[in-house]
Structure formats: structure tokens, C-alpha cells
Design an enzyme around this catalytic site. Sequence first.
Site, mmCIF file in Angstrom:
data_model
loop_
_atom_site.group_PDB
_atom_site.id
_atom_site.type_symbol
_atom_site.label_atom_id
_atom_site.label_comp_id
_atom_site.label_asym_id
_atom_site.label_seq_id
_atom_site.Cartn_x
_atom_site.Cartn_y
_atom_site.Cartn_z
ATOM 1 N N LYS A 71 0.548 -1.544 0.048
ATOM 2 C CA LYS A 71 -0.474 -0.440 0.336
ATOM 3 C C LYS A 71 0.869 1.419 -0.200
ATOM 4 O O LYS A 71 1.672 1.739 1.001
ATOM 5 C CB LYS A 71 -0.752 0.350 1.047
ATOM 6 C CG LYS A 71 -1.832 -1.568 1.360
ATOM 7 C CD LYS A 71 -3.047 -0.980 0.336
ATOM 8 C CE LYS A 71 -4.186 -1.988 0.433
ATOM 9 N NZ LYS A 71 -5.031 -2.099 -0.753
ATOM 10 N N ASP A 125 0.244 -0.534 -4.657
ATOM 11 C CA ASP A 125 -1.095 -0.069 -5.014
ATOM 12 C C ASP A 125 -1.960 1.435 -4.285
ATOM 13 O O ASP A 125 -1.537 1.330 -3.354
ATOM 14 C CB ASP A 125 -2.404 -1.535 -4.340
ATOM 15 C CG ASP A 125 -3.498 -0.895 -4.276
ATOM 16 O OD1 ASP A 125 -3.884 0.101 -5.054
ATOM 17 O OD2 ASP A 125 -4.681 -1.289 -3.920
ATOM 18 N N GLU A 185 -0.557 -0.486 -9.034
ATOM 19 C CA GLU A 185 -2.469 -0.476 -9.170
ATOM 20 C C GLU A 185 -2.741 0.285 -8.583
ATOM 21 O O GLU A 185 -2.517 0.771 -7.884
ATOM 22 C CB GLU A 185 -2.660 -1.852 -7.998
ATOM 23 C CG GLU A 185 -3.668 -1.897 -8.324
ATOM 24 C CD GLU A 185 -3.958 -3.270 -7.197
ATOM 25 O OE1 GLU A 185 -5.374 -3.395 -6.433
ATOM 26 O OE2 GLU A 185 -3.193 -3.809 -6.950
ATOM 27 N N ASP A 236 -8.640 -1.240 -11.331
ATOM 28 C CA ASP A 236 -9.115 -1.890 -9.777
ATOM 29 C C ASP A 236 -10.537 -0.836 -9.477
ATOM 30 O O ASP A 236 -11.155 -1.453 -10.145
ATOM 31 C CB ASP A 236 -8.708 -1.494 -8.635
ATOM 32 C CG ASP A 236 -9.017 -2.181 -7.267
ATOM 33 O OD1 ASP A 236 -10.526 -2.982 -7.291
ATOM 34 O OD2 ASP A 236 -9.074 -2.407 -6.340
ATOM 35 N N LYS A 257 -13.967 -7.293 -7.681
ATOM 36 C CA LYS A 257 -14.990 -7.680 -6.558
ATOM 37 C C LYS A 257 -15.766 -7.420 -6.483
ATOM 38 O O LYS A 257 -16.412 -6.930 -7.270
ATOM 39 C CB LYS A 257 -14.112 -5.881 -5.663
ATOM 40 C CG LYS A 257 -12.716 -5.981 -5.203
ATOM 41 C CD LYS A 257 -12.812 -3.906 -4.712
ATOM 42 C CE LYS A 257 -11.564 -4.356 -3.688
ATOM 43 N NZ LYS A 257 -10.284 -3.751 -4.946
#
Length: 367
Positions: A165, A193, A218, A241, A265
Site C-alpha cells: 500500500k 497499490d 495498481e 481496480d 470485487k
Amino acid sequence: MQISRIAVYRTDLPYVGGTYTWGPGRVFEVGDTTVVTIETDAGVYGCGECCPMEGNYAEAYPEGVRSAAARLARALLGQDPRQIGRVERMMDEALKGHGYAKSAFDAACWDILGKSTGLPVYMLLGGKLSAHAPMYRVVPQAAPDAMAGEMQKYREAGYRVFQIKVGSDPDGDIERIRATVPHLKPGERAFVDANTGWRMDEAVRVVRAVQDLDFYVEQPCLTYEECLHVRRSTSHPMKLDECVGNIRMVERMIADRAAEVLSIKVSREGGLTKSRRIRDLCVEHGIALVIEDVWGGEIVTAAHAHLAVSTPQELLMSSTDLHNYTTVSTGCPGPAVESGNLFAPEAPGLGVEPRFDILGEPVHIYE
């Protein structure tokens, strides 16, 4: 078979690590999850779950699941839950958008269909094409050395895919990447990400500063157009995403060659029914997939585990064991996890039953 009763439950799901830091200074500690049970006049019932993280992460919020439930329940009472396509259309006619809220109802209907046929849901989604799904583990945003230590801890637990992250300050993020990615072992992969946290100039600057390292970028920026600009500025493979949440955006992503990897998701897409459609489109075009959800317990994890193992192995990059991110259980038994791999339950339906001892009394009942 007809739907005779729908019950809605809620409970809190605290993060096992206490504080989960990600993106541009966002901090998450407790998820607010909703579990839906659908009962039928044939004595068969199913369950589903939806747990949006926060209202400022996506176009979804926990209270919205329960607000939408009233309208969705009225539309579905008296209907045959095994007619998955009809249920999907009726929910879309009753409520425009709000796919996240529909996902729990959708999963419950798949659960009923599986139980009524004696088959696990993965058989109904195409059969088992992968024995299991390799799992990634999130390395929350922290000081660079702390993140490197966190990654090693998960490696020792069997994980081989890591989601690092970033998305805070670019200079600090460059340090975070350099403290973690070079330590990858053979066969391991990392997604860096940003969770939409960088401006375009910041994203381009970061990826150019670490262009010597091997990782996937990401969701660097907020919008699809911004991510596409970054994608054209780097040789790193791209995973999208948050900005690709429906099949029309997936079609655009494929046409633009905007990414090599897509995160599906299940609750964001509107449930297993719509997620399967997106999955199959990506498979046709050779797009690698991470099949997961936003947050949740055993019921959420079971749903995406079934979709994951019914995905061709060569295109299934990873999934995740969300039920092991929380200290509270929503269902039993939880999907099996072994050596960094997630297994779909083999029992009919989703293969998980709600933990009513934890969920308590319903907050709403429709009949």
C-alpha cells in the site's frame, strides 16, 4: 419454490491488525457488514454478505446495504430464487445501480440454487478450473522498514503475492517500494497499490524512479483516464481496480489496452451473476484476474472463492482470504486456507452457514 422470508443482520468486523492504513492518508479499523438470509417455502435457505469499507472508498456505504434491502426484498418476495437471471433483472428494475447492496441477495440466491441441486456454487459458475486460488496479502502503509518486516511475516505464513500500500507522499512511497520489492523471492509478485492516491504527475514520477524494479502498478490515480496516461508512461504492467466497476468499463479497458490485470470485487460488480459475466469477458481477451471483494467475513470470502476456482488457472493471478483479516466471524466453516492458497468449500451452495450466535437478532425482517 418461492421466497417467503428475508432477514437482514449486521455486525462489526474489526481489522486483526488494529489499524489499516492505505491510499492518501486513509485509516480503517472496523468494517460494518450486512448479512442477508433468504428463506423459501421449500425449507431451503441461502445467505449472502456485503461489507463496504467506508463511504469515501467507493460509491457504496454500509448503511446503504440495509436501506436498499427494503426495496429489494419487496421485489423478490414470492419469486423463485433459483431463477438467477430473473432475480438479477428484477433487482435492477426495482433499484437502479447500488450493485453492492444487491450482491448479498444475489449470493443468497446462488446459495439456494446450489443447495437445491446438491452442488457447490463453483460447479454452477463453470466447474472447477483451478484447484485453489493463490492468495495475496496486504502490506498496509507504514514506515518502509516496518512494511518490509510485515511482508516477511506474511511470507513465513505462506503468502507469495503481496499488495504493497502506497498512495501517500511520492518521496515516502518511493522509499516504501525500494524497502519491499527488492526483497521478493523467486516466484513471488508484488502489486504496488496507490488506491487512487496519486496525481498523474506524482504517479509518473514514482514509477520512473523505480523503473528498475519488477512489480505491477495498481490503480495509481482516481480516474480511468488518469490511469491510462500513467499506463502509457511506464513499462510496468498495470492492474486496474476502483475505476473499472462494470462491464462497459471493462470493454473500454480491453479496447484501450489499459491494463494486463483486473481486480473483480464481487460486491462492487453487483454480485456473482454480474462478476461471472465480467470474468468470462476477461478470459476471452486474456486479461489476468484478481478475484476478491472489498471487505467481509466467511460468507463474502466463500462467494469469491467459488468464482475464483471456476476461473482458468492460467488467468487466475490471486484472490484473498478476507475472513482472516477480521477478528469476528460471520459464518462457519470458513473457506480453507493452506500454504498461501484459498480453497472453495465443497458442500452444496456457498458451503458456509451464518453465525447467528454472533449476528444476533435481525435488524429487519421482510415476509
